[in-house]
Design a protein around this motif. Structure first.
Motif, mmCIF file in Angstrom:
data_model
loop_
_atom_site.group_PDB
_atom_site.id
_atom_site.type_symbol
_atom_site.label_atom_id
_atom_site.label_comp_id
_atom_site.label_asym_id
_atom_site.label_seq_id
_atom_site.Cartn_x
_atom_site.Cartn_y
_atom_site.Cartn_z
ATOM 1 N N ALA A 31 -1.597 -5.124 -8.053
ATOM 2 C CA ALA A 31 -1.063 -5.318 -6.699
ATOM 3 C C ALA A 31 -0.863 -6.797 -6.400
ATOM 4 N N ARG A 32 -1.827 -7.626 -6.797
ATOM 5 C CA ARG A 32 -1.691 -9.076 -6.567
ATOM 6 C C ARG A 32 -0.504 -9.641 -7.343
ATOM 7 N N SER A 33 -0.317 -9.186 -8.573
ATOM 8 C CA SER A 33 0.814 -9.664 -9.378
ATOM 9 C C SER A 33 2.141 -9.293 -8.725
ATOM 10 N N LEU A 34 2.237 -8.076 -8.241
ATOM 11 C CA LEU A 34 3.461 -7.630 -7.589
ATOM 12 C C LEU A 34 3.751 -8.437 -6.328
ATOM 13 N N LEU A 35 2.726 -8.676 -5.529
ATOM 14 C CA LEU A 35 2.917 -9.399 -4.272
ATOM 15 C C LEU A 35 3.131 -10.893 -4.496
ATOM 16 N N ALA A 36 2.622 -11.427 -5.604
ATOM 17 C CA ALA A 36 2.791 -12.857 -5.882
ATOM 18 C C ALA A 36 4.202 -13.183 -6.340
ATOM 19 N N GLY A 37 4.935 -12.183 -6.821
ATOM 20 C CA GLY A 37 6.289 -12.403 -7.288
ATOM 21 C C GLY A 37 7.315 -12.211 -6.189
ATOM 22 N N PRO A 38 8.600 -12.195 -6.553
ATOM 23 C CA PRO A 38 9.666 -12.083 -5.545
ATOM 24 C C PRO A 38 9.659 -10.768 -4.776
ATOM 25 N N ARG A 39 9.071 -9.720 -5.336
ATOM 26 C CA ARG A 39 8.997 -8.452 -4.591
ATOM 27 C C ARG A 39 8.112 -8.580 -3.361
ATOM 28 N N GLY A 40 7.088 -9.464 -3.445
ATOM 29 C CA GLY A 40 6.130 -9.602 -2.358
ATOM 30 C C GLY A 40 6.630 -10.445 -1.206
ATOM 31 N N GLU A 41 7.671 -11.264 -1.443
ATOM 32 C CA GLU A 41 8.262 -12.101 -0.394
ATOM 33 C C GLU A 41 7.214 -12.960 0.316
ATOM 34 N N GLY A 42 6.212 -13.397 -0.431
ATOM 35 C CA GLY A 42 5.207 -14.293 0.126
ATOM 36 C C GLY A 42 4.154 -13.614 0.989
ATOM 37 N N LYS A 43 4.171 -12.278 1.024
ATOM 38 C CA LYS A 43 3.214 -11.557 1.868
ATOM 39 C C LYS A 43 2.016 -11.112 1.039
ATOM 40 N N ALA A 44 0.881 -10.967 1.685
ATOM 41 C CA ALA A 44 -0.341 -10.531 1.021
ATOM 42 C C ALA A 44 -1.191 -9.768 2.026
ATOM 43 N N GLY A 45 -2.334 -9.273 1.576
ATOM 44 C CA GLY A 45 -3.229 -8.557 2.462
ATOM 45 C C GLY A 45 -3.069 -7.050 2.346
ATOM 46 N N ARG A 46 -3.952 -6.336 3.044
ATOM 47 C CA ARG A 46 -4.015 -4.885 2.922
ATOM 48 C C ARG A 46 -2.728 -4.211 3.372
ATOM 49 N N GLU A 47 -2.136 -4.675 4.459
ATOM 50 C CA GLU A 47 -0.902 -4.047 4.952
ATOM 51 C C GLU A 47 0.242 -4.233 3.961
ATOM 52 N N ALA A 48 0.311 -5.402 3.341
ATOM 53 C CA ALA A 48 1.357 -5.646 2.345
ATOM 54 C C ALA A 48 1.169 -4.747 1.136
ATOM 55 N N VAL A 49 -0.081 -4.552 0.713
ATOM 56 C CA VAL A 49 -0.359 -3.647 -0.409
ATOM 57 C C VAL A 49 0.040 -2.224 -0.047
ATOM 58 N N GLN A 50 -0.279 -1.804 1.169
ATOM 59 C CA GLN A 50 0.054 -0.443 1.595
ATOM 60 C C GLN A 50 1.562 -0.224 1.603
ATOM 61 N N ARG A 51 2.317 -1.206 2.098
ATOM 62 C CA ARG A 51 3.782 -1.077 2.081
ATOM 63 C C ARG A 51 4.305 -1.000 0.654
ATOM 64 N N LEU A 52 3.722 -1.795 -0.229
ATOM 65 C CA LEU A 52 4.124 -1.793 -1.629
ATOM 66 C C LEU A 52 3.908 -0.419 -2.260
ATOM 67 N N LEU A 53 2.782 0.190 -1.952
ATOM 68 C CA LEU A 53 2.436 1.474 -2.562
ATOM 69 C C LEU A 53 3.272 2.621 -2.019
ATOM 70 N N ARG A 54 3.947 2.398 -0.894
ATOM 71 C CA ARG A 54 4.746 3.463 -0.293
ATOM 72 C C ARG A 54 6.226 3.391 -0.671
ATOM 73 N N ARG A 55 6.555 2.538 -1.632
ATOM 74 C CA ARG A 55 7.953 2.462 -2.059
ATOM 75 C C ARG A 55 8.028 2.272 -3.569
ATOM 76 N N GLY A 56 9.085 2.777 -4.131
ATOM 77 C CA GLY A 56 9.341 2.584 -5.543
ATOM 78 C C GLY A 56 8.301 3.228 -6.448
ATOM 79 N N PRO A 57 8.209 2.753 -7.693
ATOM 80 C CA PRO A 57 7.329 3.377 -8.686
ATOM 81 C C PRO A 57 5.903 2.844 -8.695
ATOM 82 N N PHE A 58 5.583 1.895 -7.806
ATOM 83 C CA PHE A 58 4.360 1.119 -7.977
ATOM 84 C C PHE A 58 3.090 1.930 -7.758
ATOM 85 N N ASN A 59 3.110 2.858 -6.817
ATOM 86 C CA ASN A 59 1.941 3.706 -6.610
ATOM 87 C C ASN A 59 1.647 4.541 -7.849
#
Length: 205
Positions: A31-59
């Motif tokens: 999750a940190r790797s995904l958010l640290a790259g361009p997909r994360g758009e500079g965002k971090a934290g629990r809410e950013a992880v939750q949004r990440l897990l609700r889209r695409g193949p990442f979950n």
């Protein structure tokens, strides 16, 4: 998947969305790797992880986080750093999504393709599984190369020479990479039954 989501295929979503607080150490690293790259758009934290897990193949990839780490690194290059112009890269991605009838992949990348300058009529013809009537020379080269690769498992000498002449050997490899990576993504999305946002119609028949 939450009140604002619906399934895009028969049956329930197969990988329940993980809670950020319940991720294993390996999953948190992914999750940190995904958010640290361009997909994360500079965002971090629990809410950013939750949004990440609700889209695409990442979950789904969280179920095998080491594999997910390798895939996301390849995907970061293919989506954000490829030698192909963004318009043509998105065309290769849409061809792959159409080949696999990957609803979420098509939904997400149709918007990106339009933003990159790919024509709406061309995209709509692809959605209907038709060869677009009007394409620029570079678009036709990508269409022929990627369509042959998916359907025939190879390309003709003519399609190869045309692609090399326009994009070079690196561009040819980057087209192959986009076709292969987004095949894995499409497989993941189809098997996982990742839903579209609520209110979105299923785009592909």
């Amino acid at each position: 998947m939450g009140a604002n989501m619906k399934n895009t295929s028969r049956g329930k979503t197969r990988f329940p969305v993980l809670a950020p607080s319940r991720l294993s150490p390996a999953q948190r690293r992914l999750a940190r790797s995904l958010l640290a790259g361009p997909r994360g758009e500079g965002k971090a934290g629990r809410e950013a992880v939750q949004r990440l897990l609700r889209r695409g193949p990442f979950n789904a990839w969280m179920r095998s986080p080491e594999l997910g780490e390798h895939l996301q690194k390849a995907g970061e290059y293919i989506r954000f750093n490829t030698s192909l112009p963004k318009r043509l890269n998105e065309l290769a991605i849409l061809i792959t999504a159409r080949h696999w009838t990957s609803q979420f992949e098509w939904y997400a990348h149709r918007l990106l393709a339009l933003k990159a300058g790919l024509g709406a009529k061309l995209i709509d013809e692809l959605a209907r599984n038709r060869r677009p009537k009007r394409m620029r020379a570079d678009e036709a080269a990508v269409y022929e190369f990627c369509t042959q690769l998916h359907r025939k498992k190879n390309v003709t000498d003519a399609a190869y020479r045309r692609a090399v002449a326009l994009f070079g050997e690196q561009g040819v490899m980057d087209m192959i990479g986009a076709s292969g990576y987004y095949t894995v993504v499409s497989m993941t999305l189809n098997v996982a039954r990742v839903p579209l946002p609520a209110g979105e119609k299923i785009p592909l028949k």
